[in-house]
Design a protein around this motif. Structure first.
Motif, PDB file in Angstrom:
ATOM      1  N   THR A 109       7.132   0.246  -3.516  1.00  0.00           N
ATOM      2  CA  THR A 109       8.209  -0.918  -3.240  1.00  0.00           C
ATOM      3  C   THR A 109       7.550  -1.671  -2.127  1.00  0.00           C
ATOM      4  OG1 THR A 109       9.208   0.827  -1.850  1.00  0.00           O
ATOM      5  CG2 THR A 109      10.036   0.470  -4.119  1.00  0.00           C
ATOM      6  N   ASP A 110       6.578  -1.103  -1.416  1.00  0.00           N
ATOM      7  CA  ASP A 110       5.932  -1.989  -0.373  1.00  0.00           C
ATOM      8  C   ASP A 110       4.994  -3.081  -0.827  1.00  0.00           C
ATOM      9  OD1 ASP A 110       4.166   0.281  -1.120  1.00  0.00           O
ATOM     10  OD2 ASP A 110       3.586   0.321   0.925  1.00  0.00           O
ATOM     11  N   LEU A 111       4.627  -2.912  -2.015  1.00  0.00           N
ATOM     12  CA  LEU A 111       3.512  -3.979  -2.573  1.00  0.00           C
ATOM     13  C   LEU A 111       4.240  -5.321  -2.788  1.00  0.00           C
ATOM     14  CD1 LEU A 111       1.208  -1.806  -4.929  1.00  0.00           C
ATOM     15  CD2 LEU A 111       1.207  -2.202  -2.612  1.00  0.00           C
ATOM     16  N   LEU A 112       3.407  -6.292  -2.512  1.00  0.00           N
ATOM     17  CA  LEU A 112       3.812  -7.764  -2.976  1.00  0.00           C
ATOM     18  C   LEU A 112       2.755  -8.209  -3.881  1.00  0.00           C
ATOM     19  CD1 LEU A 112       5.554 -10.102  -2.256  1.00  0.00           C
ATOM     20  CD2 LEU A 112       3.856 -10.783  -0.582  1.00  0.00           C
ATOM     21  N   ALA A 113       3.324  -8.755  -4.917  1.00  0.00           N
ATOM     22  CA  ALA A 113       2.634  -9.174  -6.037  1.00  0.00           C
ATOM     23  C   ALA A 113       2.630 -10.621  -6.054  1.00  0.00           C
ATOM     24  CB  ALA A 113       3.059  -8.616  -7.481  1.00  0.00           C
ATOM     25  N   LYS A 114       1.571 -11.264  -6.236  1.00  0.00           N
ATOM     26  CA  LYS A 114       1.644 -13.000  -6.374  1.00  0.00           C
ATOM     27  C   LYS A 114       0.549 -13.344  -7.218  1.00  0.00           C
ATOM     28  CE  LYS A 114       3.091 -15.790  -3.580  1.00  0.00           C
ATOM     29  NZ  LYS A 114       3.273 -16.714  -2.298  1.00  0.00           N
ATOM     30  N   GLU A 115       1.040 -14.163  -8.195  1.00  0.00           N
ATOM     31  CA  GLU A 115       0.181 -14.766  -9.129  1.00  0.00           C
ATOM     32  C   GLU A 115      -0.553 -15.944  -8.695  1.00  0.00           C
ATOM     33  OE1 GLU A 115       1.291 -16.397 -13.634  1.00  0.00           O
ATOM     34  OE2 GLU A 115       2.251 -14.668 -13.009  1.00  0.00           O
ATOM     35  N   TYR A 116      -1.739 -16.289  -9.130  1.00  0.00           N
ATOM     36  CA  TYR A 116      -2.339 -17.413  -8.801  1.00  0.00           C
ATOM     37  C   TYR A 116      -3.306 -17.925  -9.895  1.00  0.00           C
ATOM     38  CZ  TYR A 116      -1.665 -15.412  -4.235  1.00  0.00           C
ATOM     39  OH  TYR A 116      -0.972 -14.893  -3.039  1.00  0.00           O
ATOM     40  N   PRO A 117      -3.846 -18.911 -10.003  1.00  0.00           N
ATOM     41  CA  PRO A 117      -4.904 -19.766 -10.749  1.00  0.00           C
ATOM     42  C   PRO A 117      -6.100 -18.510 -11.085  1.00  0.00           C
ATOM     43  CG  PRO A 117      -4.215 -21.393  -9.593  1.00  0.00           C
ATOM     44  CD  PRO A 117      -3.456 -20.246  -8.864  1.00  0.00           C
ATOM     45  N   ALA A 118      -6.786 -18.542 -11.968  1.00  0.00           N
ATOM     46  CA  ALA A 118      -7.802 -17.636 -12.055  1.00  0.00           C
ATOM     47  C   ALA A 118      -9.073 -18.236 -11.159  1.00  0.00           C
ATOM     48  CB  ALA A 118      -8.315 -17.366 -13.573  1.00  0.00           C
ATOM     49  N   GLU A 119      -9.055 -17.818 -10.071  1.00  0.00           N
ATOM     50  CA  GLU A 119     -10.076 -18.046  -8.965  1.00  0.00           C
ATOM     51  C   GLU A 119     -10.495 -16.530  -8.313  1.00  0.00           C
ATOM     52  OE1 GLU A 119      -8.354 -20.950  -6.539  1.00  0.00           O
ATOM     53  OE2 GLU A 119      -8.336 -22.650  -8.296  1.00  0.00           O
ATOM     54  N   PRO A 120     -11.868 -16.629  -8.380  1.00  0.00           N
ATOM     55  CA  PRO A 120     -12.498 -15.363  -7.805  1.00  0.00           C
ATOM     56  C   PRO A 120     -12.496 -15.405  -5.994  1.00  0.00           C
ATOM     57  CG  PRO A 120     -14.107 -16.703  -8.256  1.00  0.00           C
ATOM     58  CD  PRO A 120     -12.908 -17.451  -8.770  1.00  0.00           C
ATOM     59  N   SER A 121     -12.502 -14.513  -5.428  1.00  0.00           N
ATOM     60  CA  SER A 121     -12.583 -14.279  -3.854  1.00  0.00           C
ATOM     61  C   SER A 121     -13.435 -12.942  -3.593  1.00  0.00           C
ATOM     62  CB  SER A 121     -11.239 -13.958  -3.176  1.00  0.00           C
ATOM     63  OG  SER A 121     -10.547 -12.747  -3.379  1.00  0.00           O
ATOM     64  N   THR A 122     -14.190 -13.265  -2.168  1.00  0.00           N
ATOM     65  CA  THR A 122     -15.096 -12.129  -1.915  1.00  0.00           C
ATOM     66  C   THR A 122     -14.336 -10.935  -1.492  1.00  0.00           C
ATOM     67  OG1 THR A 122     -14.445 -13.028   0.282  1.00  0.00           O
ATOM     68  CG2 THR A 122     -16.560 -14.025  -0.800  1.00  0.00           C
ATOM     69  N   GLU A 123     -12.989 -11.101  -1.293  1.00  0.00           N
ATOM     70  CA  GLU A 123     -12.001 -10.099  -0.988  1.00  0.00           C
ATOM     71  C   GLU A 123     -11.599  -9.312  -2.460  1.00  0.00           C
ATOM     72  OE1 GLU A 123      -7.980  -9.095   1.141  1.00  0.00           O
ATOM     73  OE2 GLU A 123      -8.066 -10.906   0.269  1.00  0.00           O
ATOM     74  N   GLN A 124     -11.607  -9.855  -3.405  1.00  0.00           N
ATOM     75  CA  GLN A 124     -11.251  -9.185  -4.706  1.00  0.00           C
ATOM     76  C   GLN A 124     -12.723  -8.543  -5.295  1.00  0.00           C
ATOM     77  OE1 GLN A 124     -10.648 -12.620  -7.599  1.00  0.00           O
ATOM     78  NE2 GLN A 124      -8.592 -13.222  -6.629  1.00  0.00           N
ATOM     79  N   PHE A 125     -13.879  -9.329  -5.133  1.00  0.00           N
ATOM     80  CA  PHE A 125     -14.990  -8.607  -5.319  1.00  0.00           C
ATOM     81  C   PHE A 125     -15.419  -7.294  -4.697  1.00  0.00           C
ATOM     82  CE2 PHE A 125     -19.708  -8.212  -5.127  1.00  0.00           C
ATOM     83  CZ  PHE A 125     -20.047  -8.041  -6.438  1.00  0.00           C
ATOM     84  N   ALA A 126     -15.005  -7.380  -3.389  1.00  0.00           N
ATOM     85  CA  ALA A 126     -15.269  -6.193  -2.474  1.00  0.00           C
ATOM     86  C   ALA A 126     -14.496  -4.988  -3.177  1.00  0.00           C
ATOM     87  CB  ALA A 126     -14.960  -6.288  -1.017  1.00  0.00           C
TER      88      ALA A 126
END
Length: 252
Positions: free
Chosen positions: A93-110
Protein backbone atom coordinates in the motif's frame (compact mmCIF):
# COMPACT_ATOMS: atom_id res chain seq x y z
CA UNK A 1 -13.05 5.55 -55.95
CA UNK A 2 -9.54 4.84 -54.70
CA UNK A 3 -9.20 1.86 -52.40
CA UNK A 4 -6.05 1.71 -50.30
CA UNK A 5 -4.73 -1.82 -49.97
CA UNK A 6 -2.44 -2.58 -47.02
CA UNK A 7 0.19 -5.23 -47.70
CA UNK A 8 0.04 -8.36 -45.57
CA UNK A 9 2.92 -8.81 -43.13
CA UNK A 10 5.84 -10.99 -44.18
CA UNK A 11 6.71 -13.84 -41.87
CA UNK A 12 10.15 -15.35 -41.33
CA UNK A 13 11.53 -18.35 -39.43
CA UNK A 14 14.46 -18.37 -37.02
CA UNK A 15 17.12 -21.07 -37.06
CA UNK A 16 16.79 -23.89 -34.49
CA UNK A 17 18.20 -23.09 -31.03
CA UNK A 18 18.23 -24.77 -27.60
CA UNK A 19 14.96 -24.29 -25.74
CA UNK A 20 15.37 -21.99 -22.69
CA UNK A 21 12.52 -23.69 -20.82
CA UNK A 22 12.64 -27.45 -21.44
CA UNK A 23 15.99 -29.32 -21.36
CA UNK A 24 16.77 -31.31 -24.48
CA UNK A 25 14.23 -29.48 -26.64
CA UNK A 26 14.93 -27.25 -29.64
CA UNK A 27 12.98 -24.08 -30.37
CA UNK A 28 12.14 -22.22 -33.55
CA UNK A 29 10.12 -19.06 -33.91
CA UNK A 30 8.09 -17.47 -36.68
CA UNK A 31 8.26 -13.67 -36.65
CA UNK A 32 7.31 -10.51 -38.48
CA UNK A 33 8.08 -6.81 -38.16
CA UNK A 34 5.65 -4.38 -36.50
CA UNK A 35 6.28 -1.11 -38.30
CA UNK A 36 4.27 1.65 -39.93
CA UNK A 37 0.76 2.97 -39.33
CA UNK A 38 -0.81 -0.48 -39.14
CA UNK A 39 1.53 -1.67 -36.38
CA UNK A 40 -0.98 -1.19 -33.50
CA UNK A 41 -3.71 -3.01 -35.41
CA UNK A 42 -1.36 -5.84 -36.37
CA UNK A 43 -0.10 -6.11 -32.79
CA UNK A 44 -3.67 -6.59 -31.59
CA UNK A 45 -4.41 -9.27 -34.19
CA UNK A 46 -1.15 -11.13 -33.68
CA UNK A 47 -1.30 -11.01 -29.87
CA UNK A 48 -4.82 -12.44 -30.01
CA UNK A 49 -3.34 -15.15 -32.26
CA UNK A 50 -0.62 -16.15 -29.82
CA UNK A 51 2.25 -13.84 -30.78
CA UNK A 52 4.37 -11.80 -28.40
CA UNK A 53 6.11 -8.48 -29.05
CA UNK A 54 9.81 -7.78 -28.55
CA UNK A 55 10.83 -4.32 -29.77
CA UNK A 56 9.40 -4.01 -33.30
CA UNK A 57 9.09 -7.77 -33.82
CA UNK A 58 6.11 -10.02 -33.17
CA UNK A 59 7.05 -13.68 -32.71
CA UNK A 60 5.48 -17.02 -31.89
CA UNK A 61 6.98 -20.47 -31.19
CA UNK A 62 6.96 -22.74 -34.24
CA UNK A 63 8.75 -25.81 -32.90
CA UNK A 64 8.54 -28.98 -34.96
CA UNK A 65 8.08 -31.52 -32.17
CA UNK A 66 6.74 -29.51 -29.24
CA UNK A 67 3.64 -27.46 -28.43
CA UNK A 68 4.44 -26.74 -24.80
CA UNK A 69 4.32 -22.92 -25.08
CA UNK A 70 0.73 -21.83 -24.51
CA UNK A 71 -0.51 -18.23 -24.65
CA UNK A 72 -2.30 -17.14 -21.47
CA UNK A 73 -4.72 -14.30 -20.79
CA UNK A 74 -6.61 -13.44 -17.61
CA UNK A 75 -10.37 -12.86 -17.75
CA UNK A 76 -10.48 -9.50 -16.00
CA UNK A 77 -14.16 -9.15 -15.06
CA UNK A 78 -14.31 -12.59 -13.44
CA UNK A 79 -10.97 -12.50 -11.67
CA UNK A 80 -10.99 -13.18 -7.93
CA UNK A 81 -7.76 -12.73 -5.94
CA UNK A 82 -6.63 -15.47 -3.60
CA UNK A 83 -5.79 -14.81 0.04
CA UNK A 84 -2.08 -14.64 -0.77
CA UNK A 85 -2.78 -12.14 -3.55
CA UNK A 86 -4.76 -9.98 -1.17
CA UNK A 87 -1.78 -10.08 1.18
CA UNK A 88 0.48 -8.93 -1.68
CA UNK A 89 -1.78 -5.91 -2.24
CA UNK A 90 -1.95 -5.15 1.49
CA UNK A 91 1.84 -5.38 1.75
CA UNK A 92 2.38 -2.77 -0.97
CA UNK A 93 0.00 0.00 0.00
CA UNK A 94 3.01 2.29 0.32
CA UNK A 95 3.85 1.95 -3.39
CA UNK A 96 3.02 4.68 -5.86
CA UNK A 97 2.58 3.59 -9.49
CA UNK A 98 2.79 6.09 -12.33
CA UNK A 99 2.49 5.53 -16.07
CA UNK A 100 4.79 7.24 -18.59
CA UNK A 101 5.68 7.16 -22.29
CA UNK A 102 8.04 4.29 -23.17
CA UNK A 103 11.31 6.06 -22.37
CA UNK A 104 14.30 4.46 -20.61
CA UNK A 105 16.29 5.91 -17.72
CA UNK A 106 19.56 5.08 -15.99
CA UNK A 107 17.58 4.41 -12.81
CA UNK A 108 15.47 1.81 -14.61
CA UNK A 109 18.54 0.17 -16.12
CA UNK A 110 20.26 -0.12 -12.73
CA UNK A 111 17.23 -1.95 -11.35
CA UNK A 112 16.98 -4.06 -14.51
CA UNK A 113 20.61 -5.19 -14.17
CA UNK A 114 20.08 -5.97 -10.48
CA UNK A 115 17.09 -8.14 -11.43
CA UNK A 116 18.92 -9.98 -14.23
CA UNK A 117 22.03 -10.58 -12.16
CA UNK A 118 19.90 -12.12 -9.40
CA UNK A 119 17.27 -14.05 -11.38
CA UNK A 120 18.54 -14.65 -14.92
CA UNK A 121 22.32 -14.95 -14.83
CA UNK A 122 22.37 -17.50 -17.66
CA UNK A 123 19.37 -16.26 -19.64
CA UNK A 124 19.35 -14.80 -23.12
CA UNK A 125 19.12 -11.27 -21.68
CA UNK A 126 21.97 -11.64 -19.18
CA UNK A 127 24.49 -9.66 -21.24
CA UNK A 128 22.20 -6.78 -22.19
CA UNK A 129 23.86 -3.35 -22.19
CA UNK A 130 22.32 0.02 -21.48
CA UNK A 131 21.89 0.48 -25.24
CA UNK A 132 20.13 -2.88 -25.51
CA UNK A 133 17.82 -1.86 -22.69
CA UNK A 134 17.02 1.46 -24.38
CA UNK A 135 16.11 -0.39 -27.57
CA UNK A 136 13.86 -2.79 -25.65
CA UNK A 137 11.92 0.16 -24.25
CA UNK A 138 11.93 2.64 -27.12
CA UNK A 139 11.78 0.46 -30.24
CA UNK A 140 8.01 0.23 -30.50
CA UNK A 141 5.46 1.30 -33.10
CA UNK A 142 2.45 0.40 -30.96
CA UNK A 143 0.77 1.91 -27.90
CA UNK A 144 3.42 1.10 -25.30
CA UNK A 145 3.75 2.59 -21.83
CA UNK A 146 6.12 2.10 -18.93
CA UNK A 147 4.82 1.90 -15.37
CA UNK A 148 7.15 2.70 -12.49
CA UNK A 149 6.45 1.52 -8.96
CA UNK A 150 8.10 3.54 -6.19
CA UNK A 151 8.03 3.51 -2.41
CA UNK A 152 6.00 6.56 -1.56
CA UNK A 153 7.76 9.48 0.11
CA UNK A 154 6.27 12.55 1.73
CA UNK A 155 5.16 14.95 -0.99
CA UNK A 156 4.82 12.32 -3.71
CA UNK A 157 1.75 12.83 -5.82
CA UNK A 158 2.32 16.57 -5.96
CA UNK A 159 5.35 16.59 -8.23
CA UNK A 160 5.07 15.26 -11.79
CA UNK A 161 7.82 12.70 -11.10
CA UNK A 162 7.71 10.94 -7.69
CA UNK A 163 10.94 10.94 -5.71
CA UNK A 164 10.62 7.60 -3.93
CA UNK A 165 12.85 4.59 -4.43
CA UNK A 166 12.16 2.70 -7.67
CA UNK A 167 11.40 -0.96 -6.88
CA UNK A 168 9.57 -2.31 -9.94
CA UNK A 169 8.94 -1.51 -13.61
CA UNK A 170 6.48 -2.87 -16.18
CA UNK A 171 6.64 -2.39 -19.96
CA UNK A 172 3.07 -2.74 -21.20
CA UNK A 173 1.21 -2.61 -24.52
CA UNK A 174 -2.34 -1.26 -24.51
CA UNK A 175 -4.56 -3.03 -27.03
CA UNK A 176 -8.21 -2.95 -28.06
CA UNK A 177 -9.06 -5.96 -25.89
CA UNK A 178 -6.59 -5.75 -23.04
CA UNK A 179 -3.18 -5.01 -21.62
CA UNK A 180 -0.19 -7.09 -22.67
CA UNK A 181 2.65 -7.32 -20.15
CA UNK A 182 5.67 -7.26 -22.45
CA UNK A 183 8.30 -7.36 -19.71
CA UNK A 184 8.47 -6.60 -16.01
CA UNK A 185 11.21 -6.63 -13.40
CA UNK A 186 11.68 -5.66 -9.77
CA UNK A 187 14.08 -5.40 -6.85
CA UNK A 188 14.92 -9.07 -6.10
CA UNK A 189 15.91 -8.28 -2.52
CA UNK A 190 12.33 -7.35 -1.56
CA UNK A 191 11.08 -10.92 -1.44
CA UNK A 192 8.45 -10.21 1.20
CA UNK A 193 6.61 -7.80 -1.10
CA UNK A 194 5.72 -10.34 -3.88
CA UNK A 195 6.29 -7.57 -6.43
CA UNK A 196 5.82 -9.82 -9.46
CA UNK A 197 2.38 -10.82 -8.24
CA UNK A 198 1.56 -7.25 -7.26
CA UNK A 199 2.33 -5.91 -10.75
CA UNK A 200 0.02 -8.45 -12.39
CA UNK A 201 -2.74 -7.55 -9.92
CA UNK A 202 -2.18 -3.87 -10.68
CA UNK A 203 -2.54 -4.58 -14.41
CA UNK A 204 -5.80 -6.43 -13.77
CA UNK A 205 -7.02 -3.38 -11.86
CA UNK A 206 -5.92 -1.03 -14.65
CA UNK A 207 -7.55 -3.15 -17.36
CA UNK A 208 -10.81 -3.26 -15.43
CA UNK A 209 -10.76 0.52 -14.94
CA UNK A 210 -10.34 0.94 -18.71
CA UNK A 211 -13.09 -1.53 -19.55
CA UNK A 212 -10.62 -3.97 -21.13
CA UNK A 213 -11.49 -7.68 -20.85
CA UNK A 214 -8.03 -9.27 -20.74
CA UNK A 215 -4.52 -9.12 -19.35
CA UNK A 216 -2.08 -11.05 -21.54
CA UNK A 217 0.74 -12.78 -19.65
CA UNK A 218 2.67 -14.29 -22.55
CA UNK A 219 3.52 -17.98 -22.63
CA UNK A 220 2.99 -20.65 -20.03
CA UNK A 221 5.07 -23.80 -20.32
CA UNK A 222 3.80 -26.80 -18.40
CA UNK A 223 6.71 -28.41 -16.60
CA UNK A 224 8.73 -25.18 -16.38
CA UNK A 225 8.99 -24.03 -12.76
CA UNK A 226 9.64 -20.41 -13.74
CA UNK A 227 6.25 -20.31 -15.52
CA UNK A 228 4.13 -21.86 -12.76
CA UNK A 229 3.00 -18.52 -11.31
CA UNK A 230 0.98 -17.64 -14.42
CA UNK A 231 -1.71 -20.25 -13.81
CA UNK A 232 -2.48 -18.79 -10.36
CA UNK A 233 -4.47 -15.89 -11.83
CA UNK A 234 -7.91 -17.37 -12.41
CA UNK A 235 -10.06 -17.55 -14.36
CA UNK A 236 -7.92 -17.47 -17.47
CA UNK A 237 -7.93 -18.68 -21.06
CA UNK A 238 -5.29 -20.63 -22.96
CA UNK A 239 -4.88 -20.49 -26.74
CA UNK A 240 -5.23 -24.07 -27.95
CA UNK A 241 -5.81 -25.62 -31.38
CA UNK A 242 -9.55 -24.92 -31.07
CA UNK A 243 -9.00 -21.28 -30.05
CA UNK A 244 -9.07 -19.48 -26.70
CA UNK A 245 -10.26 -22.01 -24.14
CA UNK A 246 -11.05 -21.58 -20.48
CA UNK A 247 -8.34 -23.22 -18.37
CA UNK A 248 -9.31 -25.83 -15.79
CA UNK A 249 -6.62 -26.28 -13.12
CA UNK A 250 -5.73 -29.87 -12.22
CA UNK A 251 -7.37 -31.19 -9.09
CA UNK A 252 -5.13 -31.02 -6.05
Amino acid sequence: MNTQVHPSPQFFMTAPAPCPYLPGQTERKVFTHLVGQRAPEMNDILTQGGFRRSQNIAYRPACENCRACVSVRIIVDEFEPTKSMKRAVAGNTDLLAKEYPAEPSTEQFALFRQYLDSRHQKGGMSDMTVLDYAMMIEDTHVNTRIIEYRIREEGDGIAEKPAGRLVAVALTDSMADGLSMVYSYYDPSLTDRSLGTFMILDHIRRAKAKGLPHVYLGYWVEGSRKMTYKTRFLPQEHLLMQGWTRYTPPAE
